[in-house]
Motif scaffolding. Structure first.
Motif, short mmCIF file in Angstrom:
data_model
loop_
_atom_site.label_atom_id
_atom_site.label_comp_id
_atom_site.label_asym_id
_atom_site.label_seq_id
_atom_site.Cartn_x
_atom_site.Cartn_y
_atom_site.Cartn_z
N PRO A 1 -5.44 -17.80 3.71
CA PRO A 1 -6.03 -16.49 3.97
C PRO A 1 -6.11 -15.69 2.67
O PRO A 1 -5.23 -15.79 1.82
CB PRO A 1 -5.03 -15.86 4.95
N VAL A 2 -7.15 -14.88 2.53
CA VAL A 2 -7.36 -14.12 1.31
C VAL A 2 -7.73 -12.68 1.66
O VAL A 2 -8.59 -12.46 2.52
CB VAL A 2 -8.47 -14.75 0.44
N TYR A 3 -7.09 -11.74 0.98
CA TYR A 3 -7.52 -10.34 1.06
C TYR A 3 -7.21 -9.67 -0.27
O TYR A 3 -6.05 -9.51 -0.64
CB TYR A 3 -6.83 -9.59 2.21
N ASN A 4 -8.26 -9.32 -1.01
CA ASN A 4 -8.13 -8.65 -2.30
C ASN A 4 -7.10 -9.34 -3.19
O ASN A 4 -6.16 -8.72 -3.69
CB ASN A 4 -7.77 -7.17 -2.10
N LEU B 1 -9.58 -24.75 3.19
CA LEU B 1 -10.28 -23.86 4.10
C LEU B 1 -9.80 -22.44 3.86
O LEU B 1 -8.69 -22.07 4.24
CB LEU B 1 -10.01 -24.28 5.55
N VAL B 2 -10.63 -21.66 3.20
CA VAL B 2 -10.26 -20.29 2.82
C VAL B 2 -11.02 -19.31 3.69
O VAL B 2 -12.23 -19.40 3.84
CB VAL B 2 -10.58 -20.02 1.34
N THR B 3 -10.28 -18.37 4.27
CA THR B 3 -10.91 -17.28 5.02
C THR B 3 -10.66 -15.98 4.27
O THR B 3 -9.51 -15.56 4.11
CB THR B 3 -10.35 -17.16 6.44
N ASP B 4 -11.74 -15.37 3.81
CA ASP B 4 -11.65 -14.08 3.14
C ASP B 4 -11.75 -12.98 4.18
O ASP B 4 -12.73 -12.88 4.91
CB ASP B 4 -12.75 -13.93 2.10
N ASP B 5 -10.72 -12.13 4.23
CA ASP B 5 -10.62 -11.11 5.27
C ASP B 5 -11.27 -9.79 4.81
O ASP B 5 -10.63 -8.76 4.76
CB ASP B 5 -9.14 -10.89 5.63
#
Length: 257
Positions: free
Chosen positions: A9-12, A35-39
């Motif tokens: 998971p990615v956020y800033n 598998l990257v999910t940018d929030d």
């Protein structure tokens, strides 16, 4: 070779994201998908991910349709996974190069469908890569075996080291909670009778005290632990209290390392 689906998971996270992704790219076990999910980041994290994806087709970024937090971001990635194993890495941590190879071999030696490893801690401003990591003596040691009862007292599994066998367990998503989703997932797996096995060798590096870390300030999670014990695990007040004391002790102990 088994395919490993790495969930991130990615956020800033632009400041640390490159190091995390490169630690997957340099794995000695090469059959993986990231598998990257940018929030819904606003700092250019997704642009950086697109650059990695252009260089390596195994890097598979996706933007979440709306802000949903780390648990939802991880689940969106798990739902896309094709791998035999599901592994987890946050965007401010990193894996050492032989992590996947050694953990797969360890998993093949036993019958536990959930494995984890020891890991190092590094300071928030550490700027090195996984390939030049020098052991620093700051180690969170993995317990050899963990079952549901033990996990209720203390979360022994560092999420950055966890890997579960999808062939044995099926696709297991994290409960949609604001925090402590990883702990809730380990508990749900073990509640069904599975054990977890820990590999003593440190194979990952956790970035401590990062202001924007998904898992910073563990002591602030006491409220979320309590909600997990009472609402998710349906423990009595006395059992929840004992578990909370164990969780607080673990946070204090690990913080000293």
């Amino acid at each position: 070779m088994p395919l490993v689906s790495v969930v991130m998971p990615v956020y800033n996270s632009a400041a640390t994201l490159g190091t995390a992704v490169r630690s997957v790219l340099t794995q000695t076990h090469t059959d993986w998908e990231l598998l990257v999910t940018d929030d819904q980041s606003s700092d250019g994290s997704m642009d950086l991910l697109h650059e990695f994806a252009e260089q390596d087709e195994r890097v598979l970024p996706q933007t979440a349709p709306e802000r949903g937090g780390a648990g939802r971001a991880r689940n969106l990635a798990i739902e896309r996974a094709r791998g035999d194993y599901i592994a987890f890495l946050d965007s401010d941590d990193m894996w050492l190069p032989e992590k996947t190879e050694k953990q797969l071999a360890f998993a093949a030696e036993g019958s536990a469908p959930l494995t984890f490893t020891s890991y190092f801690k590094m300071d928030a401003d550490h700027a090195g890569e996984s390939t030049d990591w020098v052991p620093n003596g700051r180690v969170i040691h993995a317990r050899q075996h963990v079952d549901y009862r033990a996990m209720l007292v203390r979360d022994y599994i560092g999420a950055l080291t966890a890997m579960y066998d999808r062939r044995a367990l099926g696709t297991r998503l994290m409960p949609e909670m604001r925090k402590r989703q990883d702990y809730a997932l380990w508990l749900s797996i073990m509640r069904d009778g599975a054990e977890a096995r820990g590999l003593a060798e440190p194979l990952a590096v956790y970035r401590a005290h990062q202001a924007n870390s998904l898992s910073s300030n563990k002591m602030s999670l006491i409220k979320y632990n309590w909600d997990l014990y009472r609402s998710h695990e349906h423990l009595s007040v006395p059992r929840s209290t004992r578990a909370l004391v164990g969780a607080a002790w673990q946070s204090l102990r690990n913080a000293r390392i």
